[in-house]
Design a protein around this motif. Structure first.
Motif, PDB file in Angstrom:
ATOM      1  N   LEU A  46       0.835  -1.202   0.000  1.00 46.28           N
ATOM      2  CA  LEU A  46       0.000   0.000   0.000  1.00 46.28           C
ATOM      3  C   LEU A  46       0.870   1.253   0.000  1.00 46.28           C
ATOM      4  O   LEU A  46       0.589   2.228  -0.709  1.00 46.28           O
ATOM      5  CB  LEU A  46      -0.918  -0.006   1.220  1.00 46.28           C
ATOM      6  N   HIS A  47       1.934   1.229   0.782  1.00 42.27           N
ATOM      7  CA  HIS A  47       2.863   2.358   0.810  1.00 42.27           C
ATOM      8  C   HIS A  47       3.511   2.550  -0.565  1.00 42.27           C
ATOM      9  O   HIS A  47       3.691   3.690  -1.026  1.00 42.27           O
ATOM     10  CB  HIS A  47       3.940   2.118   1.862  1.00 42.27           C
ATOM     11  N   THR A  48       3.838   1.447  -1.232  1.00 43.51           N
ATOM     12  CA  THR A  48       4.435   1.531  -2.564  1.00 43.51           C
ATOM     13  C   THR A  48       3.469   2.163  -3.556  1.00 43.51           C
ATOM     14  O   THR A  48       3.858   3.002  -4.385  1.00 43.51           O
ATOM     15  CB  THR A  48       4.846   0.133  -3.050  1.00 43.51           C
ATOM     16  N   ILE A  49       2.197   1.770  -3.496  1.00 42.98           N
ATOM     17  CA  ILE A  49       1.183   2.328  -4.398  1.00 42.98           C
ATOM     18  C   ILE A  49       1.033   3.825  -4.173  1.00 42.98           C
ATOM     19  O   ILE A  49       0.995   4.616  -5.127  1.00 42.98           O
ATOM     20  CB  ILE A  49      -0.165   1.604  -4.182  1.00 42.98           C
ATOM     21  N   VAL A  50       0.947   4.239  -2.908  1.00 45.75           N
ATOM     22  CA  VAL A  50       0.787   5.662  -2.587  1.00 45.75           C
ATOM     23  C   VAL A  50       2.000   6.459  -3.066  1.00 45.75           C
ATOM     24  O   VAL A  50       1.863   7.546  -3.650  1.00 45.75           O
ATOM     25  CB  VAL A  50       0.561   5.848  -1.074  1.00 45.75           C
ATOM     26  N   SER A  51       3.191   5.920  -2.832  1.00 46.47           N
ATOM     27  CA  SER A  51       4.415   6.622  -3.241  1.00 46.47           C
ATOM     28  C   SER A  51       4.482   6.780  -4.758  1.00 46.47           C
ATOM     29  O   SER A  51       4.850   7.845  -5.272  1.00 46.47           O
ATOM     30  CB  SER A  51       5.643   5.870  -2.733  1.00 46.47           C
ATOM     31  N   ALA A  52       4.129   5.704  -5.485  1.00 46.25           N
ATOM     32  CA  ALA A  52       4.157   5.775  -6.951  1.00 46.25           C
ATOM     33  C   ALA A  52       3.125   6.769  -7.467  1.00 46.25           C
ATOM     34  O   ALA A  52       3.397   7.535  -8.414  1.00 46.25           O
ATOM     35  CB  ALA A  52       3.908   4.387  -7.540  1.00 46.25           C
ATOM     36  N   ALA A  53       1.937   6.771  -6.855  1.00 42.43           N
ATOM     37  CA  ALA A  53       0.899   7.714  -7.282  1.00 42.43           C
ATOM     38  C   ALA A  53       1.322   9.155  -7.004  1.00 42.43           C
ATOM     39  O   ALA A  53       1.077  10.059  -7.827  1.00 42.43           O
ATOM     40  CB  ALA A  53      -0.413   7.403  -6.563  1.00 42.43           C
ATOM     41  N   GLU A  54       1.954   9.395  -5.865  1.00 43.77           N
ATOM     42  CA  GLU A  54       2.444  10.740  -5.552  1.00 43.77           C
ATOM     43  C   GLU A  54       3.517  11.170  -6.543  1.00 43.77           C
ATOM     44  O   GLU A  54       3.573  12.337  -6.941  1.00 43.77           O
ATOM     45  CB  GLU A  54       2.991  10.771  -4.123  1.00 43.77           C
ATOM     46  N   SER A  55       4.373  10.262  -6.944  1.00 43.30           N
ATOM     47  CA  SER A  55       5.412  10.585  -7.921  1.00 43.30           C
ATOM     48  C   SER A  55       4.796  10.985  -9.265  1.00 43.30           C
ATOM     49  O   SER A  55       5.270  11.893  -9.945  1.00 43.30           O
ATOM     50  CB  SER A  55       6.359   9.398  -8.114  1.00 43.30           C
ATOM     51  N   LEU A  56       3.721  10.285  -9.648  1.00 44.71           N
ATOM     52  CA  LEU A  56       3.045  10.633 -10.902  1.00 44.71           C
ATOM     53  C   LEU A  56       2.428  12.026 -10.833  1.00 44.71           C
ATOM     54  O   LEU A  56       2.420  12.771 -11.822  1.00 44.71           O
ATOM     55  CB  LEU A  56       1.958   9.604 -11.219  1.00 44.71           C
ATOM     56  N   GLN A  57       1.902  12.395  -9.664  1.00 47.16           N
ATOM     57  CA  GLN A  57       1.266  13.699  -9.507  1.00 47.16           C
ATOM     58  C   GLN A  57       2.280  14.840  -9.495  1.00 47.16           C
ATOM     59  O   GLN A  57       1.993  15.939  -9.952  1.00 47.16           O
ATOM     60  CB  GLN A  57       0.436  13.743  -8.225  1.00 47.16           C
ATOM     61  N   THR A  58       3.465  14.570  -8.956  1.00 49.30           N
ATOM     62  CA  THR A  58       4.467  15.632  -8.836  1.00 49.30           C
ATOM     63  C   THR A  58       5.226  15.871 -10.130  1.00 49.30           C
ATOM     64  O   THR A  58       5.878  16.900 -10.282  1.00 49.30           O
ATOM     65  CB  THR A  58       5.477  15.300  -7.723  1.00 49.30           C
ATOM     66  N   GLU A  59       5.180  14.927 -11.064  1.00 46.45           N
ATOM     67  CA  GLU A  59       5.854  15.097 -12.352  1.00 46.45           C
ATOM     68  C   GLU A  59       5.056  16.089 -13.208  1.00 46.45           C
ATOM     69  O   GLU A  59       3.887  15.870 -13.517  1.00 46.45           O
ATOM     70  CB  GLU A  59       5.982  13.753 -13.075  1.00 46.45           C
ATOM     71  N   GLU A  60       5.704  17.192 -13.597  1.00 52.98           N
ATOM     72  CA  GLU A  60       5.017  18.181 -14.432  1.00 52.98           C
ATOM     73  C   GLU A  60       4.717  17.604 -15.820  1.00 52.98           C
ATOM     74  O   GLU A  60       3.594  17.662 -16.307  1.00 52.98           O
ATOM     75  CB  GLU A  60       5.878  19.442 -14.554  1.00 52.98           C
ATOM     76  N   VAL A  61       5.744  17.094 -16.467  1.00 53.26           N
ATOM     77  CA  VAL A  61       5.562  16.418 -17.754  1.00 53.26           C
ATOM     78  C   VAL A  61       6.254  15.064 -17.652  1.00 53.26           C
ATOM     79  O   VAL A  61       7.435  14.924 -17.990  1.00 53.26           O
ATOM     80  CB  VAL A  61       6.162  17.241 -18.919  1.00 53.26           C
TER      81      VAL A  61
END
Length: 233
Positions: A46-61
């Protein structure tokens, strides 16, 4: 004679009482262990999923390669959580004395193998996974259950196999029976583990002994795999 009979009955009562206490203590230990490991192993993916989703959100492009890597990570973690919950539900059902339900239908085992392996190829793009299905693999089985069994075996092979060598899955007809083999290179299973490898909630005696039951290290993956095979016999 009456005194002896009374003492005998008292001895039986005491033995039953002590046995009940020991049994309840073992139940408590097993429950506490299962709850603790379940909480730990659900938290990690679950922590891995949240971290990956946060990384996708923080990437501008986001770069396409980055997106593919993060989505593969999310898929992998989601599959691990799903298998853990699925196995735990089946484990609870069998421990309560209920048979493992199977829905028998005419099916092609090769199709089930290809679909199951395809999911692992997507989730583990860096791991070589090979499938070899022979002819005449039609039969009357539960496709979902066989896919679950195969997933548990492949999960073990990926977890404990050498990272640079392929995991191979073979399905063939042997002496009018269908045989499915999952093979991986890596440390051999210690002989001391073999007698209990399919037992539920089995744990290694030391750190050098690999955990053979997956997913989630609860020790129920191989137990469920055996239950599925037995339900088809």
């Amino acid at each position: 004679a009456l005194d002896q009979l009374i003492r005998f009955n008292e001895g039986i009562d005491q033995a039953l009482s002590e046995s009940t206490v020991r049994f309840m203590q073992e139940i408590e230990k097993s429950r506490d262990f299962a709850v603790g490991v379940l909480a730990h192993d659900l938290r990690n993916p679950l922590h891995t999923i949240v971290s990956a989703a946060e990384s996708l959100q923080t990437e501008e492009v986001p770069d396409r390669a980055v997106i593919n890597s993060l989505t593969s990570t999310i898929l992998d973690s989601g599959m691990r959580m799903g298998k853990l919950i699925e196995n735990l539900l089946d484990f609870t059902r069998t421990r309560l004395g209920q048979p493992l339900p199977v829905k028998l239908e005419s099916m092609d085992l090769a199709t089930v193998c290809r679909q199951t392996v395809a999911g692992f190829v997507t989730a583990y793009p860096e791991r070589p996974i090979r499938l070899d299905c022979g002819p005449h693999l039609h039969g009357t089985w539960d496709a979902a259950r066989l896919s679950q069994m195969l997933s548990n075996l492949i999960s073990n092979a990926i977890e404990h196999g050498a990272q640079t060598t392929p995991v191979t899955i073979e399905a063939s007809v042997e002496s009018q029976e269908v045989e499915v083999r999952v093979h991986n290179e890596g440390p051999p299973i210690p002989p001391s583990v073999l007698p209990t490898i399919f037992d539920p909630l089995s744990r290694p005696a030391n750190k050098e002994t690999p955990v053979m039951n997956e997913p989630g290290h609860l020790g129920i993956g191989l137990f469920i795999a055996r239950q599925i095979v037995e339900a088809h016999s």
